[in-house]
Design a protein around this motif. Structure first.
Motif, short mmCIF file in Angstrom:
data_model
loop_
_atom_site.label_atom_id
_atom_site.label_comp_id
_atom_site.label_asym_id
_atom_site.label_seq_id
_atom_site.Cartn_x
_atom_site.Cartn_y
_atom_site.Cartn_z
N MET B 51 -112.11 49.50 47.41
CA MET B 51 -110.97 48.48 47.45
C MET B 51 -109.79 49.28 46.98
SD MET B 51 -113.13 45.74 44.77
CE MET B 51 -114.78 45.51 45.14
N ASP B 59 -111.92 42.49 45.16
CA ASP B 59 -112.83 41.36 44.52
C ASP B 59 -112.90 41.72 43.08
OD1 ASP B 59 -115.18 40.13 43.50
OD2 ASP B 59 -115.72 39.48 45.72
N LYS B 61 -114.46 40.57 40.58
CA LYS B 61 -115.77 40.38 39.95
C LYS B 61 -116.59 41.53 40.36
CE LYS B 61 -119.85 37.56 39.33
NZ LYS B 61 -120.24 38.63 38.30
N VAL B 62 -116.76 41.77 41.68
CA VAL B 62 -117.56 42.91 42.15
C VAL B 62 -117.04 44.10 41.48
CG1 VAL B 62 -118.11 44.08 44.31
CG2 VAL B 62 -118.04 41.60 44.47
#
Lengths: 151, 151
Positions: B51, B59, B61-62
């Motif tokens: 990321m 993301d 949350k991930v």
């Protein structure tokens, strides 16, 4: 009601821990991930099993620490049984993991529930409390291996 | 004073998590244990790194879930660098792990500290907060591999 709320909390915690695992660069990584998590779990469970079986002296602190790690590790493997990883790497997973996913998921949930009970028992510091919890954990290991892992 | 107390808490938590790992049936198990824990950690860190590098969509949350697992996993490998496991299995550990244990332990502590910061950053949900923390974690990975792992 308390039991219901507890179940929700456990479900949320499990979801939280596993949702992070949904992506792997390649199927072999997913296989290695679930095998790695299960190995770390098994080593910790095995340490407690040795105490229960009288093969190692009972050490309440080691048992409690091992059970805590085992309970945490028990949450991790499941999201790595991703579609497409059924024949990857050196997996021993049977096709039934995916073809009978409901049964597999129930077995995974059951194992995690028994591991949580083992952790609670280990926190008491009593070998007598640990023994039946260890037996229940061992039963879930064997049951899932019998049904879902090639020998 | 607050910092001192925090350091003590971290040290106690680390000790608690690692003291359970001090026993292995054979040296190969210790090697597999530390490699397994590091692999699970690396997979979670790698998900956040992708990321940060723009190779995967951010993301929050991930990233947060992955960082939490990575911080936990970061505590586990160290107690498996037991004496006698220096040439076991398929270990890549250099002799310096044992001959310069003070430096190795300091590197392990530093990595865990940076991983805790990454977890804190990930909890904010801000990619801008995660980026520098991820860089620091990556630096500790590379530094330890350069000094203590054979290529």
């Amino acid at each position: 009601m308390k039991k219901y709320v507890s179940a929700l909390v456990v479900a949320a915690a499990t979801l939280s821990a596993t949702s992070a695992m949904a992506q792997f660069a390649k199927p072999e990584d997913a296989v290695k991930y679930r095998q790695s998590a299960l190995f770390v779990m098994q080593q910790n469970v095995g340490r407690i099993a040795a105490m229960v079986q009288g093969k190692a002296p009972f050490d309440a602190k080691v048992a409690a620490d091992s059970a805590a790690v085992a309970e945490y590790m028990a949450k991790l493997p499941w999201a790595a049984f991703v579609p497409g990883s059924d024949k990857a790497g050196n997996t021993k997973a049977k096709a039934e993991v995916w073809s009978d996913a409901a049964k597999f998921n129930a077995a995974a949930d059951k194992m995690q529930a028994e591991m949580a009970k083992l952790n609670a028992a280990a926190k008491t510091g009593s070998l007598d409390a640990i023994k039946p919890a260890m037996g229940a954990v061992g039963g879930t290991c064997k049951g899932c291996h019998d049904d879902f892992r090639a020998q």
